[in-house]
Design an enzyme around this catalytic site. Sequence first.
Site, short mmCIF file in Angstrom:
data_model
loop_
_atom_site.label_atom_id
_atom_site.label_comp_id
_atom_site.label_asym_id
_atom_site.label_seq_id
_atom_site.Cartn_x
_atom_site.Cartn_y
_atom_site.Cartn_z
N ASP A 1 -10.26 4.30 10.83
CA ASP A 1 -9.65 3.14 11.46
C ASP A 1 -10.02 2.96 12.92
O ASP A 1 -9.16 2.76 13.78
CB ASP A 1 -8.12 3.16 11.26
CG ASP A 1 -7.73 2.79 9.84
OD1 ASP A 1 -7.97 1.65 9.45
OD2 ASP A 1 -7.22 3.67 9.12
N LYS B 1 -7.03 2.68 -2.40
CA LYS B 1 -7.56 3.63 -1.42
C LYS B 1 -8.30 4.75 -2.12
O LYS B 1 -8.02 5.06 -3.28
CB LYS B 1 -6.40 4.19 -0.58
CG LYS B 1 -6.87 5.05 0.59
CD LYS B 1 -5.80 5.19 1.66
CE LYS B 1 -6.31 6.07 2.77
NZ LYS B 1 -5.41 6.14 3.91
N HIS C 1 -8.54 -6.11 4.61
CA HIS C 1 -8.21 -5.40 5.84
C HIS C 1 -9.54 -5.07 6.47
O HIS C 1 -10.30 -4.26 5.93
CB HIS C 1 -7.45 -4.10 5.55
CG HIS C 1 -5.97 -4.30 5.47
ND1 HIS C 1 -5.11 -3.25 5.23
CD2 HIS C 1 -5.20 -5.40 5.63
CE1 HIS C 1 -3.87 -3.73 5.23
NE2 HIS C 1 -3.91 -5.02 5.47
N GLU D 1 -3.21 -2.98 -2.26
CA GLU D 1 -4.36 -2.36 -1.56
C GLU D 1 -4.66 -0.99 -2.15
O GLU D 1 -3.79 -0.13 -2.23
CB GLU D 1 -4.00 -2.23 -0.07
CG GLU D 1 -5.07 -1.53 0.77
CD GLU D 1 -4.66 -1.40 2.25
OE1 GLU D 1 -3.46 -1.58 2.57
OE2 GLU D 1 -5.54 -1.08 3.07
N ASP E 1 -11.78 7.16 6.51
CA ASP E 1 -10.93 6.01 6.83
C ASP E 1 -10.32 6.20 8.22
O ASP E 1 -9.11 6.28 8.38
CB ASP E 1 -9.83 5.91 5.76
CG ASP E 1 -8.92 4.71 5.95
OD1 ASP E 1 -9.41 3.67 6.42
OD2 ASP E 1 -7.72 4.82 5.61
N TRP F 1 0.87 -1.18 0.00
CA TRP F 1 0.00 0.00 0.00
C TRP F 1 0.90 1.23 0.00
O TRP F 1 1.81 1.32 0.80
CB TRP F 1 -0.92 0.05 1.23
CG TRP F 1 -1.59 1.39 1.32
CD1 TRP F 1 -2.61 1.84 0.53
CD2 TRP F 1 -1.24 2.48 2.18
NE1 TRP F 1 -2.91 3.15 0.85
CE2 TRP F 1 -2.10 3.56 1.84
CE3 TRP F 1 -0.29 2.65 3.19
CZ2 TRP F 1 -2.04 4.80 2.50
CZ3 TRP F 1 -0.22 3.89 3.85
CH2 TRP F 1 -1.09 4.94 3.50
N HIS G 1 -11.58 2.05 2.74
CA HIS G 1 -10.99 2.72 1.58
C HIS G 1 -11.94 2.96 0.42
O HIS G 1 -11.51 3.02 -0.73
CB HIS G 1 -9.78 1.91 1.09
CG HIS G 1 -8.61 2.00 2.02
ND1 HIS G 1 -7.35 1.62 1.68
CD2 HIS G 1 -8.52 2.46 3.28
CE1 HIS G 1 -6.53 1.81 2.70
NE2 HIS G 1 -7.23 2.32 3.69
N ASP H 1 -9.61 -2.90 1.74
CA ASP H 1 -9.73 -2.40 3.11
C ASP H 1 -11.08 -1.70 3.15
O ASP H 1 -11.34 -0.80 2.34
CB ASP H 1 -8.56 -1.43 3.37
CG ASP H 1 -8.59 -0.77 4.75
OD1 ASP H 1 -9.67 -0.30 5.15
OD2 ASP H 1 -7.53 -0.71 5.40
N ASP I 1 -7.00 -4.19 10.51
CA ASP I 1 -6.20 -2.98 10.28
C ASP I 1 -6.93 -1.77 10.84
O ASP I 1 -7.84 -1.24 10.21
CB ASP I 1 -5.96 -2.78 8.76
CG ASP I 1 -5.17 -1.50 8.48
OD1 ASP I 1 -4.51 -0.99 9.41
OD2 ASP I 1 -5.22 -1.00 7.33
C1 RNT Z 1 -3.75 2.87 5.01
C2 RNT Z 1 -3.89 1.41 4.73
C3 RNT Z 1 -2.77 0.54 5.20
C4 RNT Z 1 -2.26 0.92 6.58
C5 RNT Z 1 -1.23 -0.02 7.14
C6 RNT Z 1 -0.58 0.54 8.35
O1 RNT Z 1 -4.85 3.58 4.68
O2 RNT Z 1 -5.09 0.94 5.27
O3 RNT Z 1 -3.14 -0.78 5.14
O4 RNT Z 1 -3.32 1.04 7.49
O5 RNT Z 1 -0.33 -0.34 6.17
ZN ZN Z 2 -5.43 -1.17 5.20
#
Ligand code: RNT
Ligand code: ZN
Length: 411
Positions: A291, A223, A281, A221, A289, A180, A257, A254, A321
């Site tokens: 998290d 985004k 993820h 990955e 995003d 990523w 994303h 993810d 994640d």
């Molecule tokens: C970032 C991505 C990625 C990170 C990690 C730490 O938006 O989700 O996967 O969270 O690599």
């Molecule tokens: Zn991620």
Amino acid sequence: MNRYEEAKQIYCAMGIDTEKAIDILKNVPVSMHCWQGDDVIGFDNDGELSGGIQTTGNYPGRARTAEELMQDIDKAMSLIPGKKKINVHACYAVFDGEKADRDALKPEHFDVWVKFAKERNMGLDFNPTFFSHHMVKDNLTLSSPDENVRKFWVEHGKRCIEISQYFAEETGVPCVMNVWIPDGYKDIPADRLGPRERFKKSLDEILSVDYDKSKVFVCLESKVFGIGMESYTVGSAEFCLNYVNSKGITPLMDNGHYHPTEVVSDKIAAMLPFHKNLALHVTRGVRWDSDHVVLFDDETKEIAKEIVHHNALDRVFIATDYFDASINRISAWITGMRSVQKALLSALLQPSDTLKKLQDENRMTELMVLQEEIKTAPFGDIWEEYLRREGVEKNYIAEVLEYENEVLSKR
Ligand code: RNT
Ligand code: ZN
């Protein structure tokens, strides 16, 4: 009759074998991200998190060293049921003596992780770290127009493939390596194509190294945007999907994303017909995003349902994640990992064949009623039985707070 036996009979009447569900669940590996323990800082940089991702909060007790992080992971894992892997980022290299920069990383810089995983009989996953580093120039890495910068990060990617293969060989478990990059622009770019062409070229160069594809699964990955990079993301969904398809590597989705009304649960079945494997993820975005810690919520359940109902548990690599620095970090790990497992169990406790049949016969009224009925089945009793068999307490807060008192608060 105890609660489990009674619940087992209720499920049995719906055609569901709870014993089978528990047996399947305990063997599904979930890869726990190491970076919740220290707010994505790692050990090889000065502590500034970059790349348009952010941890907010300043809860006491952040792990500052490899020893502390591993001690915390052990604590969390002692309260998490099921089969686990550890997901490590390249910035978590542990140097015994001289430091190596990201373009010079070697397997030996991760020996403490290998030892840690082997002693616990776990596999390891890996991620090159394309952020929090002085060679990120103008928010660009693999897509940089500066050849020095681009080459540096290509070399980092290559080093990481070698390290991933080492992980797989040492642990005997295949390693999922996820790429990523944060690359993007805050404001409207003049050239949207150039950075993507350079990113493509860089990925081609990284993947030109010889590696064992049965041991290392390279993922990409995508985004939608990052903080400070709101207008343009080099590794967008379309770019990544096309790239992955053209190279036969593994897509990684993810669920933080995408645009807020897009759901990964719906995307899974759009990917499975075209890919042998799919990586996830699992996170919880709140409006962006952000998290947040994964919960046992509707979307997590729906994601699990899509994997389980399509018999794809052995095709989908599930990883967590998220990073929350505003609450106890051990608890954050446990809550998120347990939520993923709860969601998988709830999916395994559904009569998927009956549900599919009702859909195919267009008996949508009955389908709705049955789907609603399942929601109030005694799931909690099966979950508790699973925890009991795994030797894990249901209530973890007392133990977490005790650890906070005795260990975290002294840091
Ligand atoms: C970032 C991505 C990625 C990170 C990690 C730490 O938006 O989700 O996967 O969270 O690599
Ligand atoms: Zn991620």
